[in-house]
Design a protein around this motif. Structure first.
Motif, PDB file in Angstrom:
ATOM      1  N   UNK A 197       0.785  -1.130  -0.069  1.00 57.48           N
ATOM      2  CA  UNK A 197       0.054   0.129   0.056  1.00 57.48           C
ATOM      3  C   UNK A 197       0.900   1.186   0.053  1.00 57.48           C
ATOM      4  N   UNK A 198       0.504   2.147  -0.830  1.00 57.06           N
ATOM      5  CA  UNK A 198       1.286   3.376  -1.069  1.00 57.06           C
ATOM      6  C   UNK A 198       1.324   4.034   0.703  1.00 57.06           C
ATOM      7  N   UNK A 199       0.163   4.230   1.149  1.00 57.51           N
ATOM      8  CA  UNK A 199       0.382   4.742   2.496  1.00 57.51           C
ATOM      9  C   UNK A 199       1.354   4.220   3.579  1.00 57.51           C
ATOM     10  N   UNK A 200       1.447   2.888   3.488  1.00 57.38           N
ATOM     11  CA  UNK A 200       2.486   2.273   4.384  1.00 57.38           C
ATOM     12  C   UNK A 200       3.835   2.373   3.795  1.00 57.38           C
ATOM     13  N   UNK A 218       4.562   5.727   5.399  1.00 60.02           N
ATOM     14  CA  UNK A 218       4.827   5.881   6.583  1.00 60.02           C
ATOM     15  C   UNK A 218       6.076   5.328   6.927  1.00 60.02           C
ATOM     16  N   UNK A 219       6.547   4.110   5.979  1.00 64.85           N
ATOM     17  CA  UNK A 219       7.827   3.383   6.305  1.00 64.85           C
ATOM     18  C   UNK A 219       8.865   4.336   6.254  1.00 64.85           C
ATOM     19  N   UNK A 220       9.058   5.190   4.824  1.00 66.28           N
ATOM     20  CA  UNK A 220       9.831   6.280   4.462  1.00 66.28           C
ATOM     21  C   UNK A 220       9.837   7.338   5.599  1.00 66.28           C
ATOM     22  N   UNK A 221       8.601   7.769   6.321  1.00 58.84           N
ATOM     23  CA  UNK A 221       8.662   8.663   7.175  1.00 58.84           C
ATOM     24  C   UNK A 221       9.296   8.335   8.550  1.00 58.84           C
ATOM     25  N   UNK A 222       9.192   6.981   8.961  1.00 55.01           N
ATOM     26  CA  UNK A 222       9.899   6.383  10.119  1.00 55.01           C
ATOM     27  C   UNK A 222      11.491   6.415   9.770  1.00 55.01           C
ATOM     28  N   UNK A 223      11.658   6.031   8.552  1.00 55.69           N
ATOM     29  CA  UNK A 223      13.206   5.836   8.328  1.00 55.69           C
ATOM     30  C   UNK A 223      13.936   7.244   8.517  1.00 55.69           C
ATOM     31  N   UNK A 224      13.107   8.098   7.799  1.00 53.79           N
ATOM     32  CA  UNK A 224      13.774   9.640   7.830  1.00 53.79           C
ATOM     33  C   UNK A 224      13.863  10.165   9.089  1.00 53.79           C
ATOM     34  N   UNK A 230      15.334   3.838  -1.326  1.00 53.37           N
ATOM     35  CA  UNK A 230      13.855   3.798  -1.227  1.00 53.37           C
ATOM     36  C   UNK A 230      13.459   4.992  -1.631  1.00 53.37           C
ATOM     37  N   UNK A 231      13.898   6.249  -1.374  1.00 49.13           N
ATOM     38  CA  UNK A 231      13.256   7.460  -2.011  1.00 49.13           C
ATOM     39  C   UNK A 231      13.213   7.500  -3.524  1.00 49.13           C
ATOM     40  N   UNK A 232      14.496   7.147  -4.156  1.00 47.43           N
ATOM     41  CA  UNK A 232      14.695   6.917  -5.465  1.00 47.43           C
ATOM     42  C   UNK A 232      13.463   6.002  -6.234  1.00 47.43           C
ATOM     43  N   UNK A 233      13.313   4.871  -5.743  1.00 50.70           N
ATOM     44  CA  UNK A 233      12.563   3.876  -6.130  1.00 50.70           C
ATOM     45  C   UNK A 233      11.041   4.328  -5.874  1.00 50.70           C
ATOM     46  N   UNK A 234      10.998   5.119  -4.677  1.00 50.57           N
ATOM     47  CA  UNK A 234       9.382   5.493  -4.486  1.00 50.57           C
ATOM     48  C   UNK A 234       9.113   6.736  -5.641  1.00 50.57           C
ATOM     49  N   UNK A 286       9.920   0.556  -6.157  1.00 53.41           N
ATOM     50  CA  UNK A 286       9.598  -0.081  -4.896  1.00 53.41           C
ATOM     51  C   UNK A 286      10.279  -1.363  -4.620  1.00 53.41           C
ATOM     52  N   UNK A 287      11.526  -1.514  -4.880  1.00 55.52           N
ATOM     53  CA  UNK A 287      12.148  -2.897  -4.329  1.00 55.52           C
ATOM     54  C   UNK A 287      12.475  -2.945  -2.850  1.00 55.52           C
ATOM     55  N   UNK A 288      12.324  -4.092  -2.565  1.00 59.35           N
ATOM     56  CA  UNK A 288      12.546  -4.385  -1.000  1.00 59.35           C
ATOM     57  C   UNK A 288      13.586  -4.469  -0.464  1.00 59.35           C
ATOM     58  N   UNK A 289      14.439  -3.430  -0.542  1.00 57.06           N
ATOM     59  CA  UNK A 289      15.850  -3.224  -0.056  1.00 57.06           C
ATOM     60  C   UNK A 289      15.623  -3.254   1.486  1.00 57.06           C
ATOM     61  N   UNK A 290      14.767  -2.712   1.981  1.00 58.30           N
ATOM     62  CA  UNK A 290      14.755  -2.490   3.580  1.00 58.30           C
ATOM     63  C   UNK A 290      14.589  -4.052   4.194  1.00 58.30           C
ATOM     64  N   UNK A 291      14.090  -4.633   3.622  1.00 55.27           N
ATOM     65  CA  UNK A 291      13.824  -6.214   4.266  1.00 55.27           C
ATOM     66  C   UNK A 291      15.233  -6.680   4.577  1.00 55.27           C
TER      67      UNK A 291
END
Lengths: 425, 301
Positions: free
Chosen positions: B28-31, B34-40, B85-89, B94-99
Motif C-alpha cells: 500500500x502506498x500509505x504504508x 509511513x515507512x519512509x517517514x519512520x526511516x527519515x 528507497x526514495x529514489x525507487x518511490x 519499490x524494491x524490498x531493499x529494507x527487508x
C-alpha cells in the motif's frame, strides 16, 4: 439530460457476431456521418475494439431521443445485418448506468483480461475520433474526461493493473527481467514459428532484444517470422550450435519426443560455458527435458505450466481488487451524476434570480425617488434588507430543487417553477 | 532534541523494518510513505545524536569512541537505504531493499549498547590533527559499509536465485533487482571492500609506526590489530579466489560475498563488543574525560 449506451461485448456476444457489428477505423467516418444525420440533437462516441462494440449517446434535451431500437436499426442498416439476428444480444443502459458502465470499461473492470492497460488507450482513441468527426459534444466531453480520471484513480488506488497475466508477458517481464538487466546485449533464439513465439518475441523486442535467431523445421515460416521481427534465420540441423550461442531460448515446437534431452543439453552447456541462460519452453508437450533445468545454477528453465501458475496468481490478486475498484466507481458515478443534475437546474435558477433582481431594482428605484431625503447609509440599509428578504424567500424553492436534483433531473419541479414564476415569458 | 538517545532512532528503524515486512502481505502506498517517514525520522534523530556526541567529546564521531564509530557505520548504511528507497518511490520500482538492509542497520545500532562510549585514546586527538587518523577511520568505515552492502546484495541474490530456480512467482512486497544487477553489485562490493580495507589497514600501520606516548601507541601486540590483520588476510584470500576464477557463477560470487563480508562484519563487530574498543589494548589508558553537555556548551579552558 439523457445518456444512453447500446452495446455488445465479450460477455454477452460471441466473437462471430461482434465481428459483424464492429466498426473499423475506415468505417467510422461514415458511421458518425450516418448517426449525426439521423439524430442531429445527440452527441455520439463509438467504441469498437476486439472485445466490444459500444455506441454512447448523450443529449441535453430530454425528448425526443433515439430509442434502443433506433440505435439497433442503425447497426442493422450500417452493417447490413438483419436486426433479428442480433437485437437480443444488443444491450442498452441509460442514465447513471451509462456512467457506471463507461467508468468500468475505462478502468478495465469489464475487460476480458482484468486490469489490462490497453483499454484506456482504446477509449481515448475512440473519443478523439468522435471529436475529430464532430460527433461528440460538451456532455460526452465531460463524461469521457471524467472516465479517464476515474480509470487513473482506480489504477493508482488499487492493485488492479499489477502483475502480468499473459504467458508471454510473464515470461519476459516477470522471469526474464529478473534474470537479466537488459536484453539488447543478449542473443535470443526462437525455435518454432507459431503464435506463442510471435507473442513472446513482441515482448522481447519491446524490452530491447535485437539479436534474434530463428530456427524452424519449415524454413519458409522461419523466414517470415525473422523478416517480421528483424531476426536472422538459422538452419535447424545446426540447432546445438545456436542453443550454445543463445542467452534466451524460446521454444514453441511441441515436438514429441522432446527436442532437447538432458544429454544433448549437457553437451550444449559444455560448449557454451556456464553463462546465465533462460529457457522459455512454451511447447506442449515440452521441448526440453525437465531435468535440463537442473544441470547447473545458471540455467533457468520455465515451462508453460510454470508461467501459467504465475498468471493465475496474478489474476487472483487482481480479482481481489475488484471490490475496491467498484467502490471508487460508485462514488465517482454519484459525484458525476449529482454534478450533471445540478447543472441541469442551473439555467432556471439563474433566470429566477435575474427576474427577482429586476423586481428589486425597479421597486427600490421607485422608493428612493419618493424619499429623496434618505441618506446614503439609510439607502444601503434598505437595499441590504430587501436583498436578505429575497434570499430568504427564494431559499425554500431552490433548496427543494437542489434536493430533487440529487436523484435525477427534476423535470417536474423545474416545469412547476417555470409556470409559477412565468420564467418562460 | 538534546535528549535524543540511541533508543529513539533504534525504535524508528524497528518500526520502518516492521512496515517493510508488513508489505510482504500486501502493498500500500500509505504504508510505504509511513515507512519512509519512520526511516527519515530515525535518520534525523541518528544525525542529531552524532552531532550531540561530537559536541560532548569535541572529537569527530569517527575518532571518538567505538560506540560512535559503529553509529557512523550504521548512519552511512541508513543513508544508502533511504536514498535507494526514495529514489525507487519516485521511480515507482519499490524494491524490498529494507527487508535485507534494515536488519544489518538494527544489528549495528543495537550493538552500540555493548560498546564503550569513552573516547578511544589520545591517539585519536593527536593523530586527527594530522588527518591520518580521520583518513584511517574513514577508510575502515567505508570499507565496512561496502562490505555490509555486499552482504545485503549477496543475500538478495541467493533469495532471488532460489525463487527463480524453484519457479515461484515474485511476492508483491518482495520485489528485488535482477540477478545480473545483484551479481554485479556483489562483485563490486568485494572489490571496493578489499581496496578500502587494504588502504585502511595500511594507513593504520603507518599510524602505528608514528612516534607517540608509550601508553597510547597501538602496535602489533594489540589483539584487535592482530585479529584485524587475520580478517584482512582471509578476506584477501576470498578476493583472490573471486579474481582468479575464470567464470564464477553468480551464485558462487554471492556466497563468496556473503562469506567474506559477513565474516568481516561479524568478526570486527564481535571484536569490538568483546574488547569494548576498536583498539582494545589502548582503550581507556590515556583517554580524555568526556565532557558533560553543560560543559560542552561552555568555553573550554
Amino acid at each position: 439530460m439523457n445518456l444512453q449506451v447500446v452495446y455488445c461485448n465479450h460477455l454477452t456476444t460471441d466473437l462471430a457476431l461482434r465481428e459483424r457489428l464492429a466498426f473499423s477505423p475506415q468505417q467510422l467516418p461514415d458511421a458518425y456521418a450516418a448517426l449525426r444525420a439521423a439524430f442531429p440533437r445527440s452527441e455520439w462516441v463509438v467504441l469498437s475494439t476486439c472485445n466490444r462494440v459500444e455506441v454512447y449517446r448523450a443529449q441535453v434535451d430530454p425528448e425526443p431521443s433515439p430509442s434502443h431500437q433506433d440505435v439497433a436499426r442503425f447497426f442493422a442498416d450500417f452493417h447490413r445485418v438483419p436486426l433479428t439476428e442480433f437485437f437480443d444480444d444488443l444491450l442498452e443502459r441509460t442514465g447513471p448506468d451509462v456512467v457506471r458502465h463507461l467508468f468500468q470499461v475505462a478502468s478495465s473492470l469489464d475487460s476480458m483480461v482484468l486490469g489490462e492497460p490497453q483499454i484506456m488507450a482504446q477509449v481515448k482513441d475512440a473519443y478523439s475520433l468522435a471529436q475529430a468527426h464532430a460527433a461528440s459534444g460538451p456532455l460526452t466531453n465531460e463524461l469521457f474526461q471524467r472516465a479517464f480520471n476515474v480509470a487513473k484513480r482506480v489504477r493508482n488506488e488499487t492493485a488492479l493493473a499489477e502483475g502480468r497475466v499473459s504467458i508471454a508477458s510473464v515470461a519476459v517481464g516477470d522471469v526474464g527481467r529478473r534474470i537479466f538487466e537488459r536484453f539488447d546485449d543478449k542473443t535470443v533464439l526462437i525455435i518454432g514459428a507459431g503464435e506463442m513465439a510471435t507473442e513472446t518475441l513482441r515482448y522481447l523486442k519491446d524490452d530491447g532484444a535485437s539479436d534474434i535467431l530463428v530456427c524452424n523445421r519449415t524454413l519458409s515460416r522461419a523466414v517470415t517470422l525473422a523478416g517480421e521481427w528483424g531476426g536472422k534465420v538459422r538452419p535447424f540441423d545446426q540447432l546445438d550450435r545456436w542453443l550454445a550461442e543463445a542467452d534466451v531460448i524460446v521454444s514453441t515446437t511441441g515436438a514429441d519426443p522432446c527436442l532437447v534431452s538432458v544429454e544433448r543439453f549437457r553437451a550444449v552447456r559444455s560448449q557454451s560455458g556456464k553463462k546465465p541462460l533462460l529457457i522459455l519452453d512454451l511447447g506442449v508437450p515440452r521441448d526440453f527435458a525437465p531435468a535440463a533445468g537442473d544441470l547447473d545454477d545458471n540455467v533457468f528453465l520455465y515451462s508453460i505450466d510454470d508461467l501459467e501458475a504465475t498468471c493465475d496468481t496474478n489474476r487472483k490478486l487482481r480479482s481481489k481488487e475488484v471490490d475496491k475498484a467498484l467502490v471508487i466507481i460508485e462514488q465517482e458515478t454519484e459525484k458525476f451524476m449529482a454534478g450533471l443534475y445540478h447543472r441541469a437546474t442551473g439555467p432556471i435558477v439563474k433566470r429566477l434570480r435575474e427576474q427577482w433582481r429586476l423586481v428589486v431594482d425597479q421597486e427600490t428605484a421607485r422608493l428612493f425617488s419618493r424619499l429623496p431625503h434618505l441618506e446614503q447609509a439609510d439607502r444601503s440599509e434598505i437595499e441590504r434588507s430587501i436583498e436578505q428578504m429575497v434570499n430568504k424567500l427564494l431559499h425554500p424553492p431552490l433548496e427543494a430543487l437542489r434536493d430533487e436534483a440529487r436523484e435525477g433531473t427534476p423535470h417536474g419541479l423545474m416545469d412547476a417553477l417555470r409556470r409559477l414564476f412565468r420564467l418562460n415569458d | 532534541m538534546a535528549h535524543v538517545s540511541v533508543f529513539c532512532f533504534l525504535a524508528s528503524y524497528i518500526v520502518a523494518f516492521g512496515l517493510e515486512l508488513s508489505r510482504l502481505l500486501g502493498r500500500s502506498r500509505i504504508s510505504r510513505l509511513v515507512m519512509v517517514g519512520f526511516g527519515l525520522a530515525g535518520f534525523v534523530a541518528h544525525t542529531w545524536y552524532l552531532f550531540n556526541r561530537n559536541q560532548q567529546t569535541h572529537l569527530p564521531p569517527l575518532l571518538s569512541s567505538t560506540h560512535d564509530w559503529m553509529l557512523v557505520l550504521a548512519w552511512v548504511l541508513v543513508l544508502f537505504y533511504l536514498f535507494l528507497t526514495l529514489f525507487q518511490t519516485f521511480s515507482k520500482q519499490e524494491l524490498a531493499v529494507g527487508v535485507f538492509a534494515l536488519p544489518v542497520v538494527l544489528l549495528l545500532v543495537a550493538s552500540t549498547y555493548f560498546l564503550s562510549q569513552e573516547p578511544i585514546t589520545d591517539l585519536a586527538a593527536e593523530k586527527a590533527r594530522h588527518g591520518w587518523g580521520m583518513f584511517h577511520a574513514s577508510l575502515l568505515v567505508f570499507g565496512m559499509t561496502a562490505g555490509a552492502a555486499g552482504l545485503v546484495s549477496g543475500v538478495m541474490y541467493l533469495v532471488q536465485h532460489r525463487r527463480l530456480k524453484t519457479r515461484h512467482a515474485e511476492p508483491t512486497g518482495l520485489k528485488m533487482p535482477s540477478l545480473a544487477r545483484l551479481a554485479q553489485t556483489n562483485r563490486w562490493s568485494m572489490i571496493v571492500t578489499y581496496f578500502l580495507l587494504t588502504l585502511g589497514f595500511a594507513s593504520g600501520a603507518y599510524l602505528g609506526l608514528q612516534p607517540a606516548d608509550g601508553e597510547s601507541k597501538v602496535g602489533l601486540s594489540d589483539p584487535a590489530v592482530m585479529i584485524s590483520i587475520v580478517v584482512w588476510l582471509l578476506f584477501g584470500g576470498l578476493f583472490a579466489r573471486l579474481v582468479s576464477s575464470r567464470t564464477p557463477s553468480g551464485r558462487q560470487v554471492a556466497w563468496l560475498t556473503i562469506g567474506g563480508c559477513g565474516f568481516l562484519l561479524v568478526t570486527l563487530l564481535g571484536l569490538q563488543v568483546v574488547t569494548g574498543s576498536i583498539h582494545g589494548a589502548a582503550a581507556g589508558s590515556a583517554a580524555p574525560r568526556v565532557s558533560t553537555p553543560a560543559e560542552s556548551a561552555g568555553v573550554r579552558s
